[in-house]
Structures are given as structure tokens and as C-alpha cells.
Design a protein around this motif. Structure first.
Motif, PDB file in Angstrom:
ATOM      1  N   VAL A  19      -1.574  23.265   8.473  1.00 28.15           N
ATOM      2  CA  VAL A  19      -0.880  24.251   7.640  1.00 28.15           C
ATOM      3  C   VAL A  19      -1.868  24.961   6.720  1.00 28.15           C
ATOM      4  O   VAL A  19      -1.873  26.203   6.608  1.00 28.15           O
ATOM      5  N   TYR A  20      -2.732  24.201   6.050  1.00 27.59           N
ATOM      6  CA  TYR A  20      -3.653  24.802   5.086  1.00 27.59           C
ATOM      7  C   TYR A  20      -4.762  25.591   5.778  1.00 27.59           C
ATOM      8  O   TYR A  20      -5.161  26.676   5.313  1.00 27.59           O
ATOM      9  N   ASP A  21      -5.268  25.055   6.882  1.00 30.70           N
ATOM     10  CA  ASP A  21      -6.450  25.670   7.478  1.00 30.70           C
ATOM     11  C   ASP A  21      -6.120  26.669   8.585  1.00 30.70           C
ATOM     12  O   ASP A  21      -6.943  27.532   8.902  1.00 30.70           O
ATOM     13  N   ARG A  22      -4.964  26.570   9.195  1.00 31.09           N
ATOM     14  CA  ARG A  22      -4.665  27.468  10.309  1.00 31.09           C
ATOM     15  C   ARG A  22      -3.497  28.399   9.987  1.00 31.09           C
ATOM     16  O   ARG A  22      -3.621  29.621  10.077  1.00 31.09           O
ATOM     17  N   VAL A  23      -2.347  27.806   9.575  1.00 31.23           N
ATOM     18  CA  VAL A  23      -1.159  28.636   9.378  1.00 31.23           C
ATOM     19  C   VAL A  23      -1.358  29.616   8.229  1.00 31.23           C
ATOM     20  O   VAL A  23      -1.089  30.812   8.362  1.00 31.23           O
ATOM     21  N   LEU A  24      -1.836  29.119   7.088  1.00 32.98           N
ATOM     22  CA  LEU A  24      -2.008  30.005   5.940  1.00 32.98           C
ATOM     23  C   LEU A  24      -3.096  31.036   6.189  1.00 32.98           C
ATOM     24  O   LEU A  24      -3.030  32.176   5.702  1.00 32.98           O
ATOM     25  N   GLY A  25      -4.109  30.612   6.974  1.00 31.91           N
ATOM     26  CA  GLY A  25      -5.178  31.568   7.260  1.00 31.91           C
ATOM     27  C   GLY A  25      -4.732  32.654   8.226  1.00 31.91           C
ATOM     28  O   GLY A  25      -5.106  33.826   8.072  1.00 31.91           O
ATOM     29  N   GLU A  45       3.912  32.783  11.578  1.00 34.22           N
ATOM     30  CA  GLU A  45       5.171  32.048  11.443  1.00 34.22           C
ATOM     31  C   GLU A  45       5.492  31.254  12.708  1.00 34.22           C
ATOM     32  O   GLU A  45       6.071  30.157  12.636  1.00 34.22           O
ATOM     33  N   GLU A  46       5.147  31.819  13.863  1.00 31.69           N
ATOM     34  CA  GLU A  46       5.422  31.118  15.122  1.00 31.69           C
ATOM     35  C   GLU A  46       4.674  29.781  15.172  1.00 31.69           C
ATOM     36  O   GLU A  46       5.224  28.756  15.600  1.00 31.69           O
ATOM     37  N   THR A  47       3.405  29.823  14.719  1.00 32.15           N
ATOM     38  CA  THR A  47       2.628  28.571  14.692  1.00 32.15           C
ATOM     39  C   THR A  47       3.246  27.552  13.740  1.00 32.15           C
ATOM     40  O   THR A  47       3.335  26.368  14.049  1.00 32.15           O
ATOM     41  N   LEU A  48       3.713  27.993  12.593  1.00 29.06           N
ATOM     42  CA  LEU A  48       4.344  27.103  11.623  1.00 29.06           C
ATOM     43  C   LEU A  48       5.604  26.468  12.194  1.00 29.06           C
ATOM     44  O   LEU A  48       5.829  25.254  12.066  1.00 29.06           O
ATOM     45  N   VAL A  49       6.437  27.297  12.855  1.00 22.65           N
ATOM     46  CA  VAL A  49       7.684  26.779  13.437  1.00 22.65           C
ATOM     47  C   VAL A  49       7.383  25.763  14.532  1.00 22.65           C
ATOM     48  O   VAL A  49       8.002  24.690  14.608  1.00 22.65           O
ATOM     49  N   ALA A  50       6.426  26.081  15.387  1.00 24.02           N
ATOM     50  CA  ALA A  50       6.076  25.173  16.489  1.00 24.02           C
ATOM     51  C   ALA A  50       5.528  23.858  15.948  1.00 24.02           C
ATOM     52  O   ALA A  50       5.900  22.760  16.412  1.00 24.02           O
ATOM     53  N   LEU A  51       4.626  23.933  14.973  1.00 25.01           N
ATOM     54  CA  LEU A  51       4.077  22.711  14.381  1.00 25.01           C
ATOM     55  C   LEU A  51       5.156  21.884  13.704  1.00 25.01           C
ATOM     56  O   LEU A  51       5.190  20.646  13.819  1.00 25.01           O
ATOM     57  N   PHE A  52       6.051  22.559  12.976  1.00 32.94           N
ATOM     58  CA  PHE A  52       7.105  21.836  12.270  1.00 32.94           C
ATOM     59  C   PHE A  52       8.055  21.142  13.249  1.00 32.94           C
ATOM     60  O   PHE A  52       8.490  20.013  13.020  1.00 32.94           O
ATOM     61  N   ALA A  53       8.402  21.801  14.352  1.00 30.55           N
ATOM     62  CA  ALA A  53       9.273  21.179  15.365  1.00 30.55           C
ATOM     63  C   ALA A  53       8.601  19.946  15.962  1.00 30.55           C
ATOM     64  O   ALA A  53       9.239  18.899  16.154  1.00 30.55           O
ATOM     65  N   LEU A  54       7.295  20.060  16.241  1.00 32.13           N
ATOM     66  CA  LEU A  54       6.562  18.923  16.788  1.00 32.13           C
ATOM     67  C   LEU A  54       6.507  17.777  15.787  1.00 32.13           C
ATOM     68  O   LEU A  54       6.701  16.598  16.141  1.00 32.13           O
ATOM     69  N   VAL A  55       6.247  18.104  14.525  1.00 35.15           N
ATOM     70  CA  VAL A  55       6.180  17.078  13.476  1.00 35.15           C
ATOM     71  C   VAL A  55       7.531  16.381  13.313  1.00 35.15           C
ATOM     72  O   VAL A  55       7.604  15.163  13.152  1.00 35.15           O
ATOM     73  N   ALA A  56       8.624  17.165  13.352  1.00 37.15           N
ATOM     74  CA  ALA A  56       9.953  16.571  13.225  1.00 37.15           C
ATOM     75  C   ALA A  56      10.206  15.570  14.339  1.00 37.15           C
ATOM     76  O   ALA A  56      10.742  14.464  14.112  1.00 37.15           O
ATOM     77  N   LEU A  57       9.810  15.932  15.574  1.00 37.72           N
ATOM     78  CA  LEU A  57       9.992  15.034  16.712  1.00 37.72           C
ATOM     79  C   LEU A  57       9.157  13.769  16.551  1.00 37.72           C
ATOM     80  O   LEU A  57       9.635  12.651  16.793  1.00 37.72           O
ATOM     81  N   LEU A  58       7.904  13.917  16.121  1.00 41.12           N
ATOM     82  CA  LEU A  58       7.017  12.753  15.972  1.00 41.12           C
ATOM     83  C   LEU A  58       7.500  11.831  14.845  1.00 41.12           C
ATOM     84  O   LEU A  58       7.445  10.600  14.978  1.00 41.12           O
ATOM     85  N   PHE A  59       7.956  12.417  13.734  1.00 39.31           N
ATOM     86  CA  PHE A  59       8.454  11.578  12.645  1.00 39.31           C
ATOM     87  C   PHE A  59       9.744  10.857  13.058  1.00 39.31           C
ATOM     88  O   PHE A  59       9.982   9.714  12.648  1.00 39.31           O
ATOM     89  N   PHE A  60      10.584  11.504  13.852  1.00 40.64           N
ATOM     90  CA  PHE A  60      11.793  10.840  14.355  1.00 40.64           C
ATOM     91  C   PHE A  60      11.414   9.645  15.222  1.00 40.64           C
ATOM     92  O   PHE A  60      11.980   8.551  15.087  1.00 40.64           O
ATOM     93  N   LEU A  61      10.444   9.861  16.116  1.00 40.00           N
ATOM     94  CA  LEU A  61       9.982   8.768  16.973  1.00 40.00           C
ATOM     95  C   LEU A  61       9.379   7.640  16.142  1.00 40.00           C
ATOM     96  O   LEU A  61       9.616   6.453  16.408  1.00 40.00           O
ATOM     97  N   MET A  62       8.607   8.005  15.118  1.00 38.37           N
ATOM     98  CA  MET A  62       8.016   6.984  14.245  1.00 38.37           C
ATOM     99  C   MET A  62       9.100   6.183  13.530  1.00 38.37           C
ATOM    100  O   MET A  62       9.023   4.953  13.416  1.00 38.37           O
ATOM    101  N   GLY A  63      10.146   6.864  13.052  1.00 42.19           N
ATOM    102  CA  GLY A  63      11.235   6.167  12.377  1.00 42.19           C
ATOM    103  C   GLY A  63      11.955   5.204  13.296  1.00 42.19           C
ATOM    104  O   GLY A  63      12.300   4.081  12.904  1.00 42.19           O
TER     105      GLY A  63
END
Length: 577
Positions: free
Chosen positions: A47-53, A57-75
């Protein structure tokens, strides 16, 4: 000493080994959980080094969807491993609890240990509490701390050394926590157990405490013990709290220090802002299980102490082997040259006891209090092993039958009666889960207790609670006699069987003994009351653990044996009374 206690620890390890496959699954889940823990730092880095630079928005949405899936799996995996640990604790307790319960019963056979609480069962609960706590998960997570610190080294060596130094500091404090609090925790537990034991003794003896004006004395003594326990607990908690508080504050400080150093490196152009934030998050993740371990160290210490105590308990009281099943024995009790020495002083308790009790006979053992009658009764039952000599029932030693078989072949009416919480029928049936109702009634009739049971409001279904006082001492004694007769034994051992009986109850007892003898079975009676020897064919006068006179009842009572004078005088006085 180590070899003496090895068997008990082997049993514990075997019970733990049954769950090794579950521990393996927890380990695998922990691997994936800790790998997925990298999701947060990597997301912040992107987020800090790629998305903000790139302002994409597409990159942010894609990363966030992936993170949500990984955190769900971790839980899901984290929840699964915690549930597995709960089941590991339950399986361990189920595998070992019955064995520990048996060991506690064996320990209670020793009069000096009987008053002690069943600490082994508490130790199992403590160990299960550890497996159910988050502290156990920390054990699986601590080995990943070096991995996270290594990842911080990748961002920048200075940040890595800062993280490594902070982690080493926390480990040093964990070691100091163990060294400085172990003795204090043990002392606190010991004083707490003593206070609880005294409170239970006072509660059991509430009638004596109340009637003898001991309430204030008992309260003050308990308060002193409790105050000492609290003082020890406060001291132990002070040290544990110091280390817990320090580790938490130090971890938060390290994260702030990581941000400060990271910001300085960003200003120097040696680090990106994303790496600075990711490093701080990784540091928190690396140190969190160490901090959690320090915070739960008291529980670890209790569990380790419980494990050691259980190993010693099981070693001192090994499980008794089940001997080959023998046929129903003849009602012949042979006591041959039995000697019993006190464990500590080695002074004689029983000396050269020899006699034979034949089928269809009743033998009365009479003597003063402390002469050894009750000890002889327990020795005849196999509850106490003689130092030398042997006891045989129907030609076989008691050890050849085993405790379960002896319990069915020998009916026992102890001097100190205990009826369990349950119905009268359940007590007569020896708390069997499938009582034989016909045998329950038959035993009550044989004990001449059937009519008194029917006179109760709910008859055989009357519920007994310890200490409720709804049954008199004589009623309890006759119900306990019915319990002794439930398995149709060949031998009855009665220790002061009419101590709580009135004249009617004594007559009922004598009828029961007479009927029992008439079927070719034998009776051994320990008493100092004349009404209890009415049906005795033979008498033995015991004094200081030795038989001073033996023979037919009337002949022994008429004899002028000097050693029996005190006993005869007691019998004459009680008969006159």
C-alpha cells in the motif's frame, strides 16, 4: 530415586503420546497461520510503496480482496488449531483420569494420607487448563520469532539488530521470571492447599466445632492460614506482574523505537515508508508470543509441578494387576503368624497373630481400644499387607484373588460408616449402575433392615445425602450390613457392628449373624461389647497387638488369664450397664 518414579512418568508420556498425531496437525496449522501472519506487513508494504505511489485504485481493490481471503483462511486455521488443543486436553484427561483416581484411592488406604485432598485430580485440571489457554498456542508461535526477525533484517540490518536485541531482552526476562517466581509460586500453592484442607476438616467437624465453642478458635486459625496464603500469593503476583507489565511495555516501546529508527532511515533514503511500517508490524508479531508466554508463566509452572506430582503419585501407587479368577472359596479364614510393623517407627502393631476360622463359625476378637482389633480386621480384608506371615481364604492367599474378588467374597462392616449420596437401594447395591433389585431386598432382609427401610417415606428409593441427619446411626449401621451382604459373601468381617445399635438393633444383628452361620459361612467380629459376642463360637482376647487368650467363648470368658482382666472387666461393666 529417579528409577523409583520412572513408571509413573512413563504412563503420563504414553497418554500424551496418544495425541501426537493431533499435535502434528496443530503444528502444520501453526506453520500456515504464521506464514499468513506475513499478510499484514506485506499488505502495508504494498500500500505504501506501490498503491500510494501509483495511485491505482484497481491495485488497492485487488490487494484488499486477496488480503481479506488470506485473513479469513488464517482465522479458520487459527480457530481449528485452538479447538484441536482443547480436544487434546480432553483426550489426555480421559486417558489418565481414571488411573489417577485409582491411585488416589490407593493413597487413601494409608491413614496418614487419607486426610489429604485428591490433588492428583486437581493437577489434571490444571494441565488441561494449560492446553485450553492461548499460552499453548504461544509455544507453537515462539519458534517463528526468528523468521520474522530475519524478515526485518531483509528490510534493513539496523532494524534487524534492534529487533534481535529486543527479542533477546524479553527472553532473558522470561528466564529471570522462571527463576525468581518458581519458589514463590510453589509456596503460595502449598499454603493455599493447607488453608483449604483445614477449612474442609472444620466443615466436616462442624458439630464438634459448634458444640465445643471452637468457632472463634477455628475461624482465627483458618484466617491466619488464609492470610499467609494471601501474603505468599501477593508476593508471587508482584514478581509475575512486574515481568508481565515490563514485557508488555517494553514490546510497545520497541515498536515505537522501530518506527523512530525506520523514520530516520527513510529520511536518510535507506528505507521506504512501507518497509518502516511493515518492520514495526513484524516486530510486534515476533515478540507477541514471547510476551504471552511470560504473562502465562504461572500457569506453565503449575502445569509442570502438576506433571511432576502426577508422575510421583502414579509411581508410588502402581496399578494393581488383575489375578486369575478363582472359584468361590470355602468360608475358611486362616491367619498364620501375622506380624505388622509401623512404617516409620518399626514398632510392632500386630505380633504373631495365628488362628483359623472354620465354615459355620463366628469368632469374636475382643480387646480394649487401641489393642489392634481394627488393624487386624483391615489386615484380614487385605487392606493392610502384613510385614510377615500370611492370610488365606479357602486355601488361597488374599493376593491371589485381587481386590475386586475379595470385595465380593468378604463382606465388611467398618467401624466408621460411610453411606454415599444416592438412594438406599443404590447404597446397598454398592453404588452399582445396574443394581440387582431382587438381591438388594434379599440383602436387606438378611440384615433385618427390610422393615425399617419400608418405614421410610420413599422406602428403598429414599435419597441419602451426607450429613443430612435423616437416618440414625443404628439405621445406617443396619443398611451398611445389608451392603456387606449384597454380593453373598462367604465371610463377614464386622468391626464394632453394634456400636450405634439399641437393644432391638442388637437382636436384629445377632439374628443376621446366626442365619449367616447356618448356611456354612463364617463371621469375624471385632468388639468390646458383650451383646456383639452372643453368636460367637470362639473368642480371642487381643492386647497390644497379640492374642492373649483363645478358645471357646464361655471358656475364655470364665478364664482367669491375667492379660484379659481389663477386657473382661470392661465386658462385665457394659453388661451391667
Amino acid at each position: 530415586m529417579a528409577n523409583e518414579f520412572i513408571s509413573g512418568f512413563r504412563e503420563l508420556k504414553n497418554a500424551r503420546r496418544e495425541n501426537l498425531h493431533l499435535f502434528g496437525i496443530v503444528f502444520v496449522f501453526s506453520v500456515f497461520v504464521n506464514i499468513l501472519m506475513l499478510t499484514g506487513p506485506l499488505f502495508m508494504l504494498q500500500v505504501y510503496d506501490r498503491v500510494l505511489g501509483s495511485r491505482s485504485e484497481e491495485t488497492l481493490v485487488a490487494l484488499f480482496a486477496l488480503v481479506a481471503l488470506l485473513f479469513f483462511l488464517m482465522g479458520v486455521l487459527d480457530y481449528a488449531r485452538s479447538r484441536l488443543m482443547v480436544r487434546i486436553g480432553a483426550r489426555f484427561q480421559k486417558a489418565i483420569s481414571l488411573r489417577v483416581f485409582k491411585a488416589e484411592l490407593l493413597k487413601a488406604k494409608h491413614p496418614k494420607l487419607r486426610a489429604q485432598a485428591a490433588e492428583g485430580l486437581r493437577d489434571i485440571e490444571t494441565m488441561q487448563a494449560l492446553t485450553n489457554s492461548p499460552a499453548t498456542m504461544a509455544i507453537f508461535d515462539v519458534p517463528w520469532a526468528p523468521v520474522f526477525i530475519f524478515a526485518i533484517f531483509i528490510f534493513h540490518p539496523i532494524l534487524g539488530w534492534l529487533a534481535l536485541g529486543g527479542g533477546a531482552t524479553l527472553i532473558v526476562f522470561a528466564i529471570l521470571n522462571n527463576v525468581l517466581t518458581r519458589r514463590r509460586t510453589i509456596e503460595m500453592q502449598s499454603t493455599s492447599i493447607k488453608a483449604q484442607s483445614f477449612a474442609e476438616e472444620s466443615r466436616q467437624a462442624v458439630e464438634i466445632v459448634s458444640s465445643q465453642g471452637l468457632v472463634s478458635v477455628v475461624q482465627n486459625r483458618w484466617l491466619q492460614m488464609k492470610d499467609l496464603s494471601l501474603e505468599k500469593g501477593v508476593r508471587a503476583s508482584d514478581w509475575t506482574g512486574f515481568f508481565t507489565t515490563f514485557s508488555k511495555a517494553f514490546r510497545i516501546f520497541l515498536q515505537s523505537a522501530m518506527l523512530a529508527v525506520g523514520a530516520w532511515l527513510v529520511l536518510q533514503g535507506e528505507l521506504t515508508a512501507g518497509a518502516m511500517i511493515a518492520g514495526s508490524i513484524l516486530l510486534g508479531r515476533a515478540l507477541a508470543p514471547i510476551e504471552q508466554t511470560i504473562g502465562q508463566w504461572a500457569l506453565f509452572q503449575k502445569s509442570i509441578a502438576g506433571w511432576n506430582a502426577l508422575g510421583i503419585l502414579l509411581s508410588k501407587h502402581p496399578e494393581e494387576e488383575t489375578p486369575m479368577q478363582l472359584p468361590r472359596p470355602e468360608a475358611r479364614l486362616t491367619v498364620n503368624a501375622v506380624n505388622l510393623l509401623a512404617e516409620e517407627t518399626r514398632s510392632p502393631i500386630l505380633s504373631g497373630i495365628s488362628f483359623e476360622l472354620n465354615p459355620g463359625e463366628a469368632l469374636g476378637i475382643i480387646g480394649k481400644s487401641g489393642s489392634g482389633k481394627s488393624t487386624l480386621a483391615k489386615t484380614a480384608l487385605g487392606l493392610i499387607a502384613p510385614t510377615t506371615g500370611e492370610i488365606r481364604l479357602g486355601g488361597a492367599t488374599l493376593a491371589q484373588y485381587g481386590p475386586e474378588a475379595i470385595g465380593s467374597h468378604i463382606g465388611y462392616l467398618p467401624q466408621e460408616l460411610t453411606l454415599f449420596d444416592g438412594t438406599i437401594a443404590e447404597n446397598i447395591a454398592r453404588m452399582s449402575q445396574e443394581p440387582n433389585e431382587e438381591q438388594v431386598v434379599k440383602s436387606a432382609i438378611a440384615a433385618n433392615a427390610h422393615e425399617l427401610i419400608l418405614a421410610l417415606p420413599e422406602g428403598y428409593q429414599t435419597v441419602i445425602r451426607r450429613g443430612d441427619g435423616q437416618l440414625s446411626g443404628g439405621q445406617k449401621q443396619r443398611i451398611a450390613l445389608a451392603r456387606a451382604l449384597y454380593t453373598d459373601p462367604v465371610l463377614l468381617v464386622l468391626d464394632e457392628p453394634n456400636s450405634a445399635l439399641d437393644a432391638e438393633g442388637s437382636d436384629a444383628l445377632n439374628r443376621a449373624i446366626r442365619d449367616f452361620k447356618s448356611t456354612g459361612r463364617s463371621v469375624l467380629i471385632m468388639t468390646h461389647r458383650p451383646t456383639a459376642i452372643t453368636e460367637c463360637d470362639t473368642l480371642a482376647i487381643v492386647d497390644q497387638g497379640a492374642i492373649r487368650s483363645f478358645g471357646p467363648r464361655d471358656e475364655v470368658l470364665r478364664s482367669g488369664v491375667r492379660n484379659a482382666t481389663a477386657v473382661q472387666s470392661t465386658l462385665v461393666k457394659e453388661a451391667a450397664y
